[in-house]
Design a protein around this motif. Structure first.
Motif, PDB file in Angstrom:
ATOM      1  N   ILE A  76       0.837  -1.198   0.000  1.00  0.00           N
ATOM      2  CA  ILE A  76       0.000   0.000   0.000  1.00  0.00           C
ATOM      3  C   ILE A  76       0.874   1.251   0.000  1.00  0.00           C
ATOM      4  N   VAL A  97      -3.910   7.103   2.372  1.00  0.00           N
ATOM      5  CA  VAL A  97      -4.279   5.695   2.557  1.00  0.00           C
ATOM      6  C   VAL A  97      -5.588   5.639   3.336  1.00  0.00           C
ATOM      7  N   TYR A 291      -7.958  -1.006  -1.669  1.00  0.00           N
ATOM      8  CA  TYR A 291      -7.281   0.267  -1.432  1.00  0.00           C
ATOM      9  C   TYR A 291      -7.074   1.098  -2.700  1.00  0.00           C
ATOM     10  N   MET A 295      -7.791   5.372  -3.393  1.00  0.00           N
ATOM     11  CA  MET A 295      -6.557   6.143  -3.439  1.00  0.00           C
ATOM     12  C   MET A 295      -6.379   6.876  -4.763  1.00  0.00           C
TER      13      MET A 295
END
Length: 341
Positions: A76, A97, A291, A295
């Motif tokens: 990440i 994040v 994620y 993002m």
């Protein structure tokens, strides 16, 4: 008797999360004697409840099974670094994040779907628990599970599924592997369908993956499917909630030579959509779902509004050139094998 036995057409309108599936599309499918699905996977609970209140007749609902595995924190962090230069280029702050809900609100959504009593309740990215299967069936609802290999098909059959959606690699949207880590089965839909049957699966099989013409549907029914699940074929329908940008991309893609590709670079888990500079440059991304989408959303929005498709998110299956415009009823009629004459 399965709901499949009551339909006037063997073509089902697949769930398409993120906007394309709408109550209007589901209602149009029902009016045409088909079965359409609300796609509640990433939808907020209140929106799902609202859409459930707007559907009429026979319909299905699909949810995303809670995710039990998480991306590596180091992956990440690397993604944030990868996106930084593009964010600066478009005048955006550094990517942040998020803290996503890996369950996608499953428990509350599950209760809302049961209360709405659809004809079919299906799940993607996994399988219902024994208790969930029992509650679904006790409510008089069919429980369908999306599978991508014979092993998962056998597991779903043993667990109590009423029918299986066999999803091939040609399908648009996310591939329904039961883990973000697993590499998906790449056998084509017909071969995969045969492998599932040969493994001893006797349940009704709904085939999904790149079925965008009546010839495609006829061929997959001949191969043993009980029905064909078509999603991409309805992306340009009047009733679909496909964004104006994605309608523009889908219109232009064939002439521009853009293809549908399967990549983790769309969302962090394997999904198929219109190739972009970002997908071509990041074919080797590790599992980053869920994620990646939050993002990169601001970058996609700013770039897209400037006419830049480098980071676009237009999920669609193979057969881009066959996607038609018009009403859902017209498209359903064109996909039915009888349209071959």
């Amino acid at each position: 008797m399965s709901i499949l036995d009551t339909l006037k057409t063997p073509v089902i309108v697949a769930p398409m999360a993120g906007g394309p599936s709408t109550p209007a599309l589901v209602n149009a499918a029902a009016e045409a004697g088909s079965l359409g699905f609300l796609a509640g996977g990433v939808m907020p609970l209140e929106q799902l409840k609202q859409e459930l209140s707007e559907v009429k007749g026979v319909f299905g609902v699909n949810l995303f099974r809670p995710q039990t595995d998480a991306p590596k924190p180091s992956d990440i962090d690397e993604l944030a670094g990868l996106l930084s230069s593009a964010f600066r280029q478009f005048g955006l702050d550094e990517p942040t994040v998020p803290t996503p809900d890996l369950s996608n609100g499953w428990e509350a959504k599950f209760e809302a779907v049961l209360a709405a009593k659809p004809a079919v309740f299906s799940c993607t990215f996994g399988i219902f628990s024994a208790e969930e299967f029992a509650r679904i069936k006790a409510t008089g609802i069919e429980a369908w599970v999306t599978v991508t290999n014979p092993e998962d098909a056998l597991a779903a059959q043993k667990a109590g599924a009423n029918a299986l959606v066999v999803q091939g690699p040609e399908a648009g949207g996310h591939r329904s592997t039961w883990s973000i880590e697993v590499e998906p089965d790449e056998r084509d839909l017909k071969t995969l369908l045969a492998a599932v049957k040969q493994a001893g699966v006797y349940l009704p099989l709904i085939a999904a993956g790149g079925l965008s013409t009546s010839a495609d549907v006829a061929a997959i029914l001949e191969a043993g499917a009980s029905a064909a699940s078509c999603g991409s074929a309805f992306l340009l329908s009047d009733e679909a909630g496909t964004s104006s940008l994605n309608r523009e991309i889908l219109d232009a893609a064939p002439a521009l030579g853009l293809e549908s590709v399967s990549s983790r670079a769309f969302s962090g888990r394997y999904a198929r959509g219109v190739e972009t500079r970002f997908t071509r440059s990041n074919e080797g991304l590790p599992p980053l779902y869920p994620y990646l989408n939050p993002m990169i959303t601001s970058l996609r929005k700013v770039a897209g509004s400037a006419g830049n498709w480098d980071y676009a998110y237009c999920l669609v299956g193979v057969g881009l050139e066959s996607i038609a415009k018009g009403s859902a009823k017209q498209i359903l009629e064109s996909l039915t094998p009888s349209a071959l004459g």
